[in-house]
Design an enzyme around this catalytic site. Sequence first.
Site, PDB file in Angstrom:
ATOM      1  N   GLU A  94       0.839  -1.201   0.000  1.00 44.88           N
ATOM      2  CA  GLU A  94       0.000   0.000   0.000  1.00 44.88           C
ATOM      3  C   GLU A  94       0.870   1.245   0.000  1.00 44.88           C
ATOM      4  OE1 GLU A  94      -2.511   1.634  -0.387  1.00 44.88           O
ATOM      5  OE2 GLU A  94      -4.325   0.815   0.474  1.00 44.88           O
ATOM      6  N   ASP A  95       0.307   2.351  -0.456  1.00 40.69           N
ATOM      7  CA  ASP A  95       1.028   3.619  -0.384  1.00 40.69           C
ATOM      8  C   ASP A  95       0.938   4.206   1.028  1.00 40.69           C
ATOM      9  OD1 ASP A  95      -1.705   4.163  -0.602  1.00 40.69           O
ATOM     10  OD2 ASP A  95      -1.494   5.627  -2.221  1.00 40.69           O
ATOM     11  N   ASP A 139      -4.411   5.364   6.243  1.00 41.66           N
ATOM     12  CA  ASP A 139      -4.918   6.578   6.903  1.00 41.66           C
ATOM     13  C   ASP A 139      -6.012   6.158   7.892  1.00 41.66           C
ATOM     14  OD1 ASP A 139      -5.653   9.212   7.450  1.00 41.66           O
ATOM     15  OD2 ASP A 139      -6.601   9.566   5.519  1.00 41.66           O
ATOM     16  N   PHE A 190      -1.705  15.946   4.779  1.00 44.55           N
ATOM     17  CA  PHE A 190      -2.022  15.330   3.493  1.00 44.55           C
ATOM     18  C   PHE A 190      -0.747  15.311   2.657  1.00 44.55           C
ATOM     19  CE2 PHE A 190      -3.605  14.756  -0.743  1.00 44.55           C
ATOM     20  CZ  PHE A 190      -4.525  13.730  -0.541  1.00 44.55           C
ATOM     21  N   ARG A 211       2.165  12.343  -8.294  1.00 50.10           N
ATOM     22  CA  ARG A 211       2.574  10.958  -8.034  1.00 50.10           C
ATOM     23  C   ARG A 211       4.032  10.735  -8.417  1.00 50.10           C
ATOM     24  NH1 ARG A 211      -1.995   7.913  -6.782  1.00 50.10           N
ATOM     25  NH2 ARG A 211      -3.905   8.406  -7.904  1.00 50.10           N
TER      26      ARG A 211
HETATM   27  P1  IMP Z   1      -7.828   4.997   4.214  1.00 53.35           P
HETATM   28  O1  IMP Z   1      -8.930   4.082   3.773  1.00 53.35           O
HETATM   29  O2  IMP Z   1      -8.369   6.219   4.903  1.00 53.35           O
HETATM   30  O3  IMP Z   1      -6.783   4.290   5.043  1.00 53.35           O
HETATM   31  O4  IMP Z   1      -7.120   5.605   2.959  1.00 53.35           O
HETATM   32  C1  IMP Z   1      -6.859   4.893   1.859  1.00 53.35           C
HETATM   33  C2  IMP Z   1      -6.345   5.668   0.697  1.00 53.35           C
HETATM   34  O5  IMP Z   1      -6.566   7.075   0.806  1.00 53.35           O
HETATM   35  C3  IMP Z   1      -4.860   5.517   0.536  1.00 53.35           C
HETATM   36  O6  IMP Z   1      -4.514   4.293  -0.046  1.00 53.35           O
HETATM   37  C4  IMP Z   1      -4.565   6.706  -0.352  1.00 53.35           C
HETATM   38  O7  IMP Z   1      -4.813   6.382  -1.689  1.00 53.35           O
HETATM   39  C5  IMP Z   1      -5.536   7.769   0.148  1.00 53.35           C
HETATM   40  N1  IMP Z   1      -4.859   8.687   1.092  1.00 53.35           N
HETATM   41  C6  IMP Z   1      -4.946   8.704   2.440  1.00 53.35           C
HETATM   42  N2  IMP Z   1      -4.157   9.659   2.970  1.00 53.35           N
HETATM   43  C7  IMP Z   1      -3.541  10.244   1.925  1.00 53.35           C
HETATM   44  C8  IMP Z   1      -2.555  11.294   1.818  1.00 53.35           C
HETATM   45  O8  IMP Z   1      -2.065  11.884   2.806  1.00 53.35           O
HETATM   46  N3  IMP Z   1      -2.159  11.617   0.553  1.00 53.35           N
HETATM   47  C9  IMP Z   1      -2.637  10.982  -0.557  1.00 53.35           C
HETATM   48  N4  IMP Z   1      -3.532   9.991  -0.504  1.00 53.35           N
HETATM   49  C10 IMP Z   1      -3.984   9.621   0.725  1.00 53.35           C
HETATM   50 MG    MG Z   2      -4.034   3.773  -1.993  1.00 49.45          MG
END
Ligand code: IMP
Ligand code: MG
Length: 178
Positions: free
Chosen positions: A100-101, A104, A153, A166
């Site tokens: 995963e990147d 959050d 962010f 990206r």
């Molecule tokens: P989550 O479900 O909230 O954990 O977030 C999942 C997705 O939200 C990540 O895989 C990212 O693609 C996007 N995301 C969350 N935080 C960031 C950020 O700080 N920058 C860019 N993308 C984010």
């Molecule tokens: Mg992602």
Amino acid sequence: MITQEHTIEPVLTPEQIQERVAALASQLDQELKGAEPILLGVLNGAFVFLSDLARKMSLPVQVDFCRLASYGTSTESCGQITLSKDCELDLRGRVVLVVEDIVDTGLTVNWLLRHLRARGPKKLKLCSFIDKPERRETQVDLDYVGFTVPRGFLVGYGLDYNQQYRNLPGVGELKFCS
Ligand code: IMP
Ligand code: MG
């Protein structure tokens, strides 16, 4: 998509990232020794991290991708998750490393792990380039983490704002101008 005026403040340099990714790759080589792991990248964000990680590992890896849609707005998750591209390799009996990147809220990756567990992998591990714990809504067991960044962010090294940035080699924090 409205792009608000913003600046980007440096958080991680390309050198710091490359050094950490190399360390993660050798840790994975050791801990998954004897396996032919499937590196399963989550599109789009993980494509940069996965390609660096895979090239720094010496195990015979296989690579696959899936894609999830979870975002309500450009910076905030809405918790509604759909799978828009499934993985294609057969995961039964395999060692699978989800790449995963960023984690959050944790909602996306938890949904994905449940989905993948049903495919019968022998081992399912999670590796995220960034762990951002501040907005966590559900407990996530992260096996491997590149960097923990408490909040903000972030863009670069695969992470985007409205599909931009990206391709930045480092990571920065997006700051909106008021
Ligand atoms: P989550 O479900 O909230 O954990 O977030 C999942 C997705 O939200 C990540 O895989 C990212 O693609 C996007 N995301 C969350 N935080 C960031 C950020 O700080 N920058 C860019 N993308 C984010
Ligand atoms: Mg992602």
